[in-house]
Design an enzyme around this catalytic site. Structure first.
Site, PDB file in Angstrom:
ATOM      1  N   LYS A   1       0.863  -1.188   0.000  1.00 53.59           N
ATOM      2  CA  LYS A   1       0.000   0.000   0.000  1.00 53.59           C
ATOM      3  C   LYS A   1       0.890   1.225   0.000  1.00 53.59           C
ATOM      4  O   LYS A   1       2.019   1.174   0.498  1.00 53.59           O
ATOM      5  CB  LYS A   1      -0.871   0.015   1.261  1.00 53.59           C
ATOM      6  CG  LYS A   1      -2.101   0.888   1.138  1.00 53.59           C
ATOM      7  CD  LYS A   1      -3.243   0.145   0.470  1.00 53.59           C
ATOM      8  CE  LYS A   1      -4.416   1.015   0.152  1.00 53.59           C
ATOM      9  NZ  LYS A   1      -5.569   0.211  -0.299  1.00 53.59           N
TER      10      LYS A   1
ATOM     11  N   ASP B   1      -6.966   4.320  -4.617  1.00 53.80           N
ATOM     12  CA  ASP B   1      -7.634   4.180  -3.320  1.00 53.80           C
ATOM     13  C   ASP B   1      -8.253   5.558  -3.054  1.00 53.80           C
ATOM     14  O   ASP B   1      -8.475   6.321  -4.009  1.00 53.80           O
ATOM     15  CB  ASP B   1      -6.621   3.760  -2.222  1.00 53.80           C
ATOM     16  CG  ASP B   1      -7.306   3.296  -0.939  1.00 53.80           C
ATOM     17  OD1 ASP B   1      -7.773   2.150  -0.885  1.00 53.80           O
ATOM     18  OD2 ASP B   1      -7.403   4.090   0.035  1.00 53.80           O
TER      19      ASP B   1
HETATM   20  P1  NDP Z   1     -12.879   7.790  -3.034  1.00 51.56           P
HETATM   21  O1  NDP Z   1     -11.824   8.777  -2.823  1.00 51.56           O
HETATM   22  O2  NDP Z   1     -13.404   7.569  -4.401  1.00 51.56           O
HETATM   23  O3  NDP Z   1     -14.129   8.101  -2.094  1.00 51.56           O
HETATM   24  C1  NDP Z   1     -13.990   8.167  -0.722  1.00 51.56           C
HETATM   25  C2  NDP Z   1     -15.322   8.549  -0.115  1.00 51.56           C
HETATM   26  O4  NDP Z   1     -15.240   8.369   1.298  1.00 51.56           O
HETATM   27  C3  NDP Z   1     -15.691   9.988  -0.346  1.00 51.56           C
HETATM   28  O5  NDP Z   1     -17.085  10.125  -0.363  1.00 51.56           O
HETATM   29  C4  NDP Z   1     -15.084  10.677   0.880  1.00 51.56           C
HETATM   30  O6  NDP Z   1     -15.690  11.890   1.222  1.00 51.56           O
HETATM   31  C5  NDP Z   1     -15.331   9.640   1.952  1.00 51.56           C
HETATM   32  N1  NDP Z   1     -14.287   9.753   2.966  1.00 51.56           N
HETATM   33  C6  NDP Z   1     -12.951   9.590   2.793  1.00 51.56           C
HETATM   34  N2  NDP Z   1     -12.287   9.789   3.931  1.00 51.56           N
HETATM   35  C7  NDP Z   1     -13.222  10.087   4.846  1.00 51.56           C
HETATM   36  C8  NDP Z   1     -13.166  10.391   6.210  1.00 51.56           C
HETATM   37  N3  NDP Z   1     -12.001  10.432   6.891  1.00 51.56           N
HETATM   38  N4  NDP Z   1     -14.343  10.629   6.831  1.00 51.56           N
HETATM   39  C9  NDP Z   1     -15.510  10.602   6.150  1.00 51.56           C
HETATM   40  N5  NDP Z   1     -15.620  10.308   4.854  1.00 51.56           N
HETATM   41  C10 NDP Z   1     -14.498  10.057   4.221  1.00 51.56           C
HETATM   42  O7  NDP Z   1     -12.314   6.420  -2.421  1.00 51.56           O
HETATM   43  P2  NDP Z   1     -12.799   4.926  -2.673  1.00 51.56           P
HETATM   44  O8  NDP Z   1     -14.260   4.875  -2.901  1.00 51.56           O
HETATM   45  O9  NDP Z   1     -11.890   4.331  -3.666  1.00 51.56           O
HETATM   46  O10 NDP Z   1     -12.436   4.245  -1.282  1.00 51.56           O
HETATM   47  C11 NDP Z   1     -13.377   4.149  -0.209  1.00 51.56           C
HETATM   48  C12 NDP Z   1     -12.950   3.037   0.739  1.00 51.56           C
HETATM   49  O11 NDP Z   1     -12.906   1.790   0.021  1.00 51.56           O
HETATM   50  C13 NDP Z   1     -11.559   3.190   1.352  1.00 51.56           C
HETATM   51  O12 NDP Z   1     -11.578   2.618   2.642  1.00 51.56           O
HETATM   52  C14 NDP Z   1     -10.673   2.345   0.447  1.00 51.56           C
HETATM   53  O13 NDP Z   1      -9.518   1.913   1.104  1.00 51.56           O
HETATM   54  C15 NDP Z   1     -11.624   1.192   0.178  1.00 51.56           C
HETATM   55  N6  NDP Z   1     -11.343   0.397  -1.008  1.00 51.56           N
HETATM   56  C16 NDP Z   1     -11.197   0.962  -2.242  1.00 51.56           C
HETATM   57  C17 NDP Z   1     -10.971   0.170  -3.344  1.00 51.56           C
HETATM   58  C18 NDP Z   1     -10.890   0.731  -4.715  1.00 51.56           C
HETATM   59  O14 NDP Z   1     -10.749  -0.057  -5.654  1.00 51.56           O
HETATM   60  N7  NDP Z   1     -10.983   2.031  -4.919  1.00 51.56           N
HETATM   61  C19 NDP Z   1     -10.807  -1.277  -3.214  1.00 51.56           C
HETATM   62  C20 NDP Z   1     -11.056  -1.792  -1.890  1.00 51.56           C
HETATM   63  C21 NDP Z   1     -11.290  -0.960  -0.839  1.00 51.56           C
HETATM   64  P3  NDP Z   1     -14.907  13.274   0.936  1.00 51.56           P
HETATM   65  O15 NDP Z   1     -14.993  13.475  -0.539  1.00 51.56           O
HETATM   66  O16 NDP Z   1     -15.658  14.279   1.714  1.00 51.56           O
HETATM   67  O17 NDP Z   1     -13.505  13.082   1.417  1.00 51.56           O
HETATM   68  O1  2IT Z   2      -7.891  -1.595  -0.862  1.00 50.90           O
HETATM   69  C1  2IT Z   2      -7.807  -2.082  -2.004  1.00 50.90           C
HETATM   70  O2  2IT Z   2      -7.931  -3.282  -2.202  1.00 50.90           O
HETATM   71  C2  2IT Z   2      -7.578  -1.162  -3.132  1.00 50.90           C
HETATM   72  N1  2IT Z   2      -7.513   0.044  -2.933  1.00 50.90           N
HETATM   73  C3  2IT Z   2      -7.394  -1.707  -4.515  1.00 50.90           C
HETATM   74  C4  2IT Z   2      -5.980  -2.110  -4.727  1.00 50.90           C
HETATM   75  C5  2IT Z   2      -5.614  -2.541  -6.128  1.00 50.90           C
HETATM   76  O3  2IT Z   2      -4.425  -2.832  -6.302  1.00 50.90           O
HETATM   77  O4  2IT Z   2      -6.459  -2.608  -7.018  1.00 50.90           O
END
Ligand code: NDP
Ligand code: 2IT
Length: 463
Positions: free
Chosen positions: A143, A183
């Site tokens: 990561k 992420d």
């Molecule tokens: P994005 O940046 O696309 O979206 C994040 C969302 O979560 C936004 O709505 C943001 O709001 C909100 N958010 C982020 N930080 C905070 C916080 N501290 N408190 C409240 N709201 C928060 O990220 P993703 O959708 O990609 O990721 C979301 C989650 O999913 C994370 O935990 C990530 O690790 C996990 N994840 C992502 C994957 C991926 O493929 N993208 C894969 C597996 C897991 P704001 O805009 O106001 O910050």
């Molecule tokens: O938390 C996760 O699994 C991710 N942000 C996706 C990682 C990836 O390599 O696609």
């Protein structure tokens, strides 16, 4: 300041595992990493699950597998200087945690958020090892990220930052070494800027990053994969309990990549999603959230979720994000960030008769929240298993890059669906095998761990 307050000072107190080897390793880890509460939280949960495995397999202790698996193979930490639009030089800190390469090249996302620090990236990298193992694909765990805040920055500032980040990182990554992806705060735009810089510096157009645009070697379905995968997994969990998404009320936190496509798939499965959020507040819409509006606001306008009320008369906005868990629902899908559901929120969800909770975000539920769900017989899908669809599809992107062919949307989606069903079965069976039927947290940790541990044993001590 964390937006979701959680008392981390007590992590590790009242260890719930009895095995002396695990206790000793955890005590030592806590002493060495006293300032890393999120990392200790993630490790503690895994240790609790592994106790029966360690008791049954003394060769793991003999080979020091547990001490080795909690220590990242390598951490790179670096300065990122970049110039903002006013000509001022800004400095951020960059990281890549290359945690474990026993079963494949390091693989895991890059997070840009002001809260990023080593504790958060080590917890994410540690969880990624087991998640990636569960996908059945050959990827190790890693990561990375930066405390850079993309909010309010111009496209040019984002580009200069991403280029500066990659100017250092490119030395340590490669398609067979370490393959970063997106992420929080890192989507297609950022991956594009980083990919362009890598290509310039390395003089290679290869699969070094996943989540690329389709015209530049990306895979169809990668954008949708985490949210879709979360719903495929949840669907299996519901099915085993004789339930489905049909006509269920769903609450999804966040409105980013994972939340948007979880909303789309849950809606396609016949559920009514009634709420989504961002870090400022949440939208409640009794008539059902339209995922196309979230896409318009977030992907096209890069706006705030508050503006959803301009698109739907029945939508109501409330400031403050944790209030979203007071909305009665059958299924809760936390898709924002770590520790966003604490004990109080879990108690309210249970009081409101939630039937299933599945983690789209990484570690969104605190340990006491998970205990409340499990003790109340709420179906609980842990992040390592439930959100593995994103990284699994990243590995499918790597596969297409290596073979230089691309698969259709339907083909990738079918593979994703099969992978998520397989993950559910692995996790459910591992829980049964160790007499913890229905405890998918233990099942995910055990099933994810055993493959990595076996690979480490097989490769000897100095690899
Ligand atoms: P994005 O940046 O696309 O979206 C994040 C969302 O979560 C936004 O709505 C943001 O709001 C909100 N958010 C982020 N930080 C905070 C916080 N501290 N408190 C409240 N709201 C928060 O990220 P993703 O959708 O990609 O990721 C979301 C989650 O999913 C994370 O935990 C990530 O690790 C996990 N994840 C992502 C994957 C991926 O493929 N993208 C894969 C597996 C897991 P704001 O805009 O106001 O910050
Ligand atoms: O938390 C996760 O699994 C991710 N942000 C996706 C990682 C990836 O390599 O696609």
């Amino acid at each position: 300041m964390p937006l979701y307050p959680f008392n981390v000072s007590r992590v590790g107190e009242g260890m719930t595992f009895e095995n002396q080897y695990l206790k000793d390793v955890f005590k030592n880890l806590k002493e060495k990493n006293a300032n890393e509460p999120e990392f200790l939280q993630a490790v503690k949960e895994v240790f609790e699950s592994l106790e029966p495995v360690i008791d049954k397999r003394p060769e793991l202790q003999k080979a020091g597998i547990i001490e080795r698996i909690v220590e990242p193979e390598r951490i790179i930490m670096f300065r990122i200087s970049w110039m903002d639009d006013s000509g001022k030089v800004q400095v951020n800190r960059g990281y890549r945690v290359q945690f474990n390469s026993a079963i494949g090249p390091y693989k895991g996302g890059i997070r840009f958020h002001p809260s990023v620090n080593l504790s958060i990236l080590k917890f994410l990298g540690f969880e990624q090892i087991f998640k990636n193992s569960l996908t059945t694909l050959p990827i190790g765990g890693g990561k990375g990220g930066s405390d850079f805040d993309p909010k309010g920055k111009s496209d040019n500032e984002i580009m200069r930052f991403c280029q500066s980040f990659m100017t250092e990182l490119f030395k340590y990554i490669g398609p067979d070494t370490d393959v970063p992806a997106g992420d929080i705060g890192v989507g297609s735009r950022e991956i594009g800027f980083m990919f362009g810089q890598y290509k310039r510096l390395q003089n290679e157009h290869n699969g070094v990053l996943s989540g690329k645009a389709i015209h530049s070697g990306g895979s169809l379905v990668r954008t949708e994969a985490t949210g879709y995968g979360l719903c495929y997994f949840t669907n299996e969990m519901l099915k085993e309990a004789g339930q489905s998404f049909k006509d269920k009320t769903v609450v999804i936190s966040g409105s980013g990549n994972v939340a948007t496509y979880a909303c789309e798939k849950a809606t396609q499965f016949g559920a009514r999603v009634v709420a989504v959020s961002d870090s400022d507040g949440y939208i409640y819409d009794e008539s059902g959230i339209d995922y196309r509006i979230i896409k318009e606001i977030k992907e096209v306008k890069r706006g705030r979720i508050q503006t959803y009320v301009n698109y739907s008369k029945s939508a109501k906005y409330t400031r403050g994000c944790s209030g979203i868990w007071t909305i009665p629902c059958d299924i809760a899908l936390p898709c924002a960030t770590q520790n966003e559901i604490n004990k109080e929120s879990a108690e309210i969800l249970v009081k409101n008769k939630v039937m299933a909770v599945a983690e789209g975000a990484n570690m969104p539920c605190t340990p006491d929240a998970i205990a409340i769900f499990q003790n109340s017989k709420v179906l609980f899908g842990p992040a390592k298993a439930a959100n593995a669809g994103g990284v699994a599809t990243s590995a499918l992107e790597m596969c297409q890059n290596s073979t230089r062919i691309s698969w259709s949307f339907e083909e990738v989606d079918q593979r994703l669906r099969d992978i998520m069903i397989n993950i559910y079965n692995q996790v459910s069976e591992a829980a049964k095998k160790y007499n913890m039927d229905g405890n998918l947290v233990a099942g995910a940790n055990i099933a994810g761990f055993e493959k990595v541990a076996n690979a480490m044993l097989w490769q000897g001590v100095s690899y």
